[in-house]
Design an enzyme around this catalytic site. Sequence first.
Site, PDB file in Angstrom:
ATOM      1  N   LYS A   1      10.709  55.687  11.916  1.00  0.00           N
ATOM      2  CA  LYS A   1      10.294  55.728  10.640  1.00  0.00           C
ATOM      3  C   LYS A   1       9.613  56.721  10.000  1.00  0.00           C
ATOM      4  O   LYS A   1       9.603  57.456   9.039  1.00  0.00           O
ATOM      5  CB  LYS A   1       9.767  54.350   9.909  1.00  0.00           C
ATOM      6  CG  LYS A   1      10.644  53.143   9.888  1.00  0.00           C
ATOM      7  CD  LYS A   1      10.096  51.854   9.302  1.00  0.00           C
ATOM      8  CE  LYS A   1      10.633  50.737   9.914  1.00  0.00           C
ATOM      9  NZ  LYS A   1      11.366  49.873   9.142  1.00  0.00           N
TER      10      LYS A   1
ATOM     11  N   HIS B   1      12.395  39.005   3.811  1.00  0.00           N
ATOM     12  CA  HIS B   1      13.218  40.773   3.893  1.00  0.00           C
ATOM     13  C   HIS B   1      14.350  40.428   4.705  1.00  0.00           C
ATOM     14  O   HIS B   1      14.744  41.284   5.187  1.00  0.00           O
ATOM     15  CB  HIS B   1      12.082  41.588   4.895  1.00  0.00           C
ATOM     16  CG  HIS B   1      10.765  41.497   4.488  1.00  0.00           C
ATOM     17  ND1 HIS B   1      10.485  42.041   3.060  1.00  0.00           N
ATOM     18  CD2 HIS B   1       9.533  41.172   4.978  1.00  0.00           C
ATOM     19  CE1 HIS B   1       9.087  41.807   2.892  1.00  0.00           C
ATOM     20  NE2 HIS B   1       8.489  41.333   3.869  1.00  0.00           N
TER      21      HIS B   1
ATOM     22  N   ARG C   1      23.735  52.635  12.382  1.00  0.00           N
ATOM     23  CA  ARG C   1      24.720  51.808  12.937  1.00  0.00           C
ATOM     24  C   ARG C   1      25.438  51.235  11.749  1.00  0.00           C
ATOM     25  O   ARG C   1      24.983  51.544  10.454  1.00  0.00           O
ATOM     26  CB  ARG C   1      23.976  50.692  13.746  1.00  0.00           C
ATOM     27  CG  ARG C   1      22.958  50.081  12.733  1.00  0.00           C
ATOM     28  CD  ARG C   1      22.571  48.747  13.038  1.00  0.00           C
ATOM     29  NE  ARG C   1      21.236  48.466  12.513  1.00  0.00           N
ATOM     30  CZ  ARG C   1      21.164  47.532  11.480  1.00  0.00           C
ATOM     31  NH1 ARG C   1      22.411  47.548  10.763  1.00  0.00           N
ATOM     32  NH2 ARG C   1      20.241  47.350  10.749  1.00  0.00           N
TER      33      ARG C   1
HETATM   34  P1  ADP Z   1      12.750  46.916   8.354  1.00  0.00           P
HETATM   35  O1  ADP Z   1      13.156  47.913   9.149  1.00  0.00           O
HETATM   36  O2  ADP Z   1      11.701  45.979   9.194  1.00  0.00           O
HETATM   37  O3  ADP Z   1      13.826  46.089   7.674  1.00  0.00           O
HETATM   38  P2  ADP Z   1      12.157  47.967   5.908  1.00  0.00           P
HETATM   39  O4  ADP Z   1      11.478  49.410   5.927  1.00  0.00           O
HETATM   40  O5  ADP Z   1      13.751  48.212   5.752  1.00  0.00           O
HETATM   41  O6  ADP Z   1      11.963  47.398   7.126  1.00  0.00           O
HETATM   42  O7  ADP Z   1      11.842  47.184   4.821  1.00  0.00           O
HETATM   43  C1  ADP Z   1      12.384  45.630   4.697  1.00  0.00           C
HETATM   44  C2  ADP Z   1      12.020  45.126   3.497  1.00  0.00           C
HETATM   45  O8  ADP Z   1      10.524  45.016   3.266  1.00  0.00           O
HETATM   46  C3  ADP Z   1      12.420  45.821   2.111  1.00  0.00           C
HETATM   47  O9  ADP Z   1      13.720  45.360   1.861  1.00  0.00           O
HETATM   48  C4  ADP Z   1      11.344  45.477   1.197  1.00  0.00           C
HETATM   49  O10 ADP Z   1      11.751  44.112   0.495  1.00  0.00           O
HETATM   50  C5  ADP Z   1      10.442  45.331   1.759  1.00  0.00           C
HETATM   51  N1  ADP Z   1       9.228  46.447   1.699  1.00  0.00           N
HETATM   52  C6  ADP Z   1       9.406  47.678   2.716  1.00  0.00           C
HETATM   53  N2  ADP Z   1       8.486  48.616   2.579  1.00  0.00           N
HETATM   54  C7  ADP Z   1       8.061  48.294   0.931  1.00  0.00           C
HETATM   55  C8  ADP Z   1       7.181  48.965   0.246  1.00  0.00           C
HETATM   56  N3  ADP Z   1       6.827  49.991   0.300  1.00  0.00           N
HETATM   57  N4  ADP Z   1       7.108  48.159  -0.904  1.00  0.00           N
HETATM   58  C9  ADP Z   1       7.492  47.252  -1.429  1.00  0.00           C
HETATM   59  N5  ADP Z   1       8.181  46.243  -0.350  1.00  0.00           N
HETATM   60  C10 ADP Z   1       8.470  46.945   0.781  1.00  0.00           C
END
Ligand code: ADP
Length: 446
Positions: free
Chosen positions: A116, A235, A292
């Site tokens: 990330k 999530h 992916r």
């Molecule tokens: P992972 O790789 O664990 O899936 P992500 O970065 O894709 O993590 O985030 C997953 C979820 O977490 C998002 O869809 C959202 O619901 C929440 N989330 C992540 N970052 C933020 C943020 N900066 N503000 C609000 N919600 C967030």
Amino acid sequence: MFTRILIANRGEIALRVIRACRELGVESVCVYSEADKDAPYLKLADRAICIGPAPAKESYLNISRIIAAAEIADVDAIHPGYGFLSERAEFAQACLDCKIEFIGPTPAAMARLGDKVACKNAAKEAGVPIFPGSPGAIEDPDEAVKVAEKIGYPVIIKASAGGGGRGMRVCHNEMTLRSNLQAASTEAQAAFGNGAVFIEKYLEHAQHIEIQIIGDKHGEAIHLWERNCSVQRRHQKLIEEAPSPGVSREKIQPVCEAAVRLIKQAKYHGAATVEFLMDNKQDFYMLEVNTRVQVEHPVTEEITGVDIVKTMIRVAAGEKLPYKQSEIKVRGHAIECRINAEDPARNFMPQPGPVTKWETPGGPGVRMDTHVVTGYVVPKYYDSMVAKLIVHADDRTQCINRTARALREYNVEPIKTTIPLHLRLMENTDFRKGGVDIHFLERLLK
Ligand code: ADP
């Protein structure tokens, strides 16, 4: 084109890849754990090889056993599906070392976009909008507080190597930020083998919007527009749809184009998803890139007519992208419901065990991606998703009505599933209006 592909996965995505192989005239080799030995989809592959006991660590996550199976079956390529080893650069590298084509990006491109922190830096260079936050990994609590004060609370602490919605912590003030930073890093080290954490602005009201990209080995990449995946629990996505309600083509197009720039700049080939959160003003902030195929790829296939899995295989074999960007048009609306063997009435408790009745919907616009048949036993070892219902119609309202119609046609016994919850959502006024945020479902379930 390849002669033979090994599928390093199980369940519905293994079946999805078997089907793509069959249509391309490529042989498929499925691997399976002892828990999946009677899975009916194995009979649809040209060959099935047992790779070990039920626990994923000893089978679907075991690189040497999968490579051994690939050598025995003499395959040219491996499709990793999603989950399991699909985003492990070391697996892509092991394939490369053994001269087996990994159907996905190179290990270098995967590492560049899969981490990330590295990804955010690459995104910045490509002009992709990102969250304000720490410029890189952060260790020092004083430095974290400085960043948080600059961007404003609340902030979220995330693991650079994180995934699956795990290990994120929202902090509303300096005290919680200080006390969570070290704990988050320790947790990340234990869960992902990498303790690097970073902070970014936390959006209270956001929608999850992601862009599907596919690139070839000749430097070309196109986008297949967006999906809205805001209906989530812990999530984890439950419903995905495309196109995103309430977002105009003019608004989304520059985001899609920026995502394409990022993919091209990373010299990436294969399917990728660039995930964003969108705020109330329809401003976008990148979350991460998934390197992916996604669970929810079928909604994009339905609205664009592009077969993403077959295209992945074709570009991995060295073919040029079979479509130009200008040929990708959005047709109608599509919704996917993830049907999980879980009991929504009992805090989504998993429901492993035999399925004695499995009657599924059909009719116009209805697609079922599932590996389940009557008599199938849901193993307790893996993800609880048993089916994906994908519905296509001319517009969103008709699509919701058709999805509700299809959901009512299910007759599943005795396991509990998320079907009744999906039906409730299709009838929910806020969902029908469109534009619900990522906390909508959790508010509804309270
Ligand atoms: P992972 O790789 O664990 O899936 P992500 O970065 O894709 O993590 O985030 C997953 C979820 O977490 C998002 O869809 C959202 O619901 C929440 N989330 C992540 N970052 C933020 C943020 N900066 N503000 C609000 N919600 C967030």
